[in-house]
Scaffold this active site. Structure first.
Site, PDB file in Angstrom:
ATOM      1  CE  LYS A 103      -2.908   2.951   2.661  1.00 37.02           C
ATOM      2  NZ  LYS A 103      -3.569   3.273   3.916  1.00 37.02           N
ATOM      3  N   GLY A 129      -7.580   9.555   9.316  1.00 41.38           N
ATOM      4  CA  GLY A 129      -7.911   9.713  10.729  1.00 41.38           C
ATOM      5  C   GLY A 129      -8.853  10.849  11.057  1.00 41.38           C
ATOM      6  CB  ALA A 174      -7.669   8.218   4.028  1.00 38.81           C
ATOM      7  N   GLY A 175     -10.218   8.615   6.059  1.00 44.45           N
ATOM      8  CA  GLY A 175     -11.217   9.602   6.442  1.00 44.45           C
ATOM      9  C   GLY A 175     -12.593   9.048   6.733  1.00 44.45           C
ATOM     10  CG  ASN A 199      -6.196   1.725  11.341  1.00 45.70           C
ATOM     11  OD1 ASN A 199      -5.023   1.472  11.163  1.00 45.70           O
ATOM     12  ND2 ASN A 199      -6.743   1.490  12.512  1.00 45.70           N
ATOM     13  CB  THR A 200      -8.845   6.328  12.655  1.00 46.49           C
ATOM     14  OG1 THR A 200      -7.492   6.365  12.247  1.00 46.49           O
ATOM     15  CG2 THR A 200      -9.000   7.138  13.932  1.00 46.49           C
TER      16      THR A 200
END
Lengths: 72, 296
Positions: free
Chosen positions: B124, B185, B212-213, B234-235
């Site tokens: 990645k 994040g 992301a986001g 993830n976050t």
């Protein structure tokens, strides 16, 4: 025997002259045959495990020993 | 996106593509290079309250492709239970990232180290241009992608939501292009759905993932409804109040969003269209303001 100064994972270290990368890794319980999940760079270039025994470490060399850690 | 001037203005939706069936079993798979995945959720391993919660979240998510970072071995503590050995017990494939790299040179080295350490060509690719936004440095990203593709890596490229950058990444041979919903994040969800739609239209045939986001389940569902092939997050899970619950939510949201996309949504209309037929209504009392001849 006068030791040489190197850096391993950002920390100063001293090792015997004519040490190979394999020697230095073995002291830290990393060996080319059995240790999985680890890779090594010497002075910003990857050294594959086949070559660990061939690479002689010199004064001022910087070694990075890496593995997978948490990441997104 | 065309907006007509008729009374019932239709904003044309994308044609739903067919599900990605592989073979006769009619299972809708996500294919990235040689990988065939039944889950369209890619999950990160960072920021969980404990390794235990991380493991439970991964299991709850049903994700099959898990991202990891490449970092220094902790030489002081070489205990038996390493992070990698934990993940070994799960039926997942690892996707190493180049997080924390600011130049193509750094990213290429990290990718090579990842390949050597984890014995995979998957990478990645992240090449960051700014510490606060973590937005990609496009110039270095393109350079890194090109070099890694030449070196036989399977590159999943984290990108901004610029359609031209995404198309360049696609054209040069990335296995997947992964535009952000919003900064890593940030949990803001999809801030520019128009751009994501453009990207999907410009790149119809390569796996595209929103990466992301993502903040909550509806963001992930929305990404799938836009026709994206998967979501990387993830976050949104690891820092949720109840990560395992959120992981479950994301799993369902992505399934739901995918099915909705394949189902082919109705168009958006400016005015109402009655869902109950006007035929067969009873007559209103004399003098009452009965319904006019509305169309049904």
């Amino acid at each position: 025997m006068s030791m040489i100064s190197i850096k391993i994972n950002g920390q100063q270290a001293r090792t015997a002259p004519q040490s190979t990368l394999a020697d230095i890794l073995l002291v830290r319980k990393i060996d080319a045959q059995s240790t999985r999940g680890v890779a090594v760079a010497l002075n910003d270039a990857i050294v594959r495990r086949n070559d660990w025994g061939n690479r002689v470490i010199g004064e001022g060399d910087q070694i990075e020993i890496v593995t997978a850690q948490q990441g997104g | 996106m065309q907006v007509t001037t008729q009374a019932n203005r239709n904003i044309p939706e994308q044609d739903g593509r067919d599900a990605s069936f592989d073979g006769d079993d009619q299972v809708d798979r996500l294919q990235i290079a040689d990988l065939k995945l039944t889950s369209r959720l890619l999950l990160g391993t960072s920021g969980y309250p404990s390794p235990q919660v991380m493991m439970e979240s991964i299991e709850a998510s049903d994700s099959q492709l898990i991202t990891v970072a490449i970092r220094r071995v902790n030489l002081a503590e070489r205990g038996e239970e390493s992070f990698l050995s934990l993940l070994d017990s799960l039926p997942v494939q690892l996707l190493p990232n180049t997080a924390g790299c600011y130049t193509a040179k750094e990213a290429v080295l990290v990718a090579e180290l990842a390949r050597e350490a984890l014995e995979t060509n998957l990478i990645k690719l992240e090449v960051i241009g700014d510490d606060e936004t973590l937005l990609p440095d496009v110039e270095q990203l393109l350079k890194a992608a090109s070099e890694l593709i030449s070196a036989d890596f399977t590159v999943l490229a984290y990108s901004n939501d610029d359609p031209i950058t995404c198309r360049k990444l696609a054209d040069m041979g990335c296995a997947a292009v992964m535009p952000l919903a919003s900064p890593i994040g940030s949990g803001m969800g999809i801030v520019n759905p128009y751009n994501l739609e453009l990207i999907r239209q410009l790149i119809p045939d390569l796996p595209l993932l929103v990466d992301a986001g993502i903040g909550t389940a509806s963001d992930a569902a929305r990404a799938m409804e836009l026709g994206y092939d998967g979501v990387l997050l993830n976050t949104a899970v690891s820092k949720a109040k109840h990560p395992v619950q959120m992981a479950t939510a994301m799993k369902h949201a992505i399934i739901g969003g995918r099915l909705a996309y394949l189902g082919g949504r109705i168009p958006r209309k400016f005015y109402a269209e009655a869902s109950s037929s006007m035929d067969g209504r009873i007559e209103g009392a004399p003098g009452a303001t009965g319904a006019s001849e509305a169309s049904s």
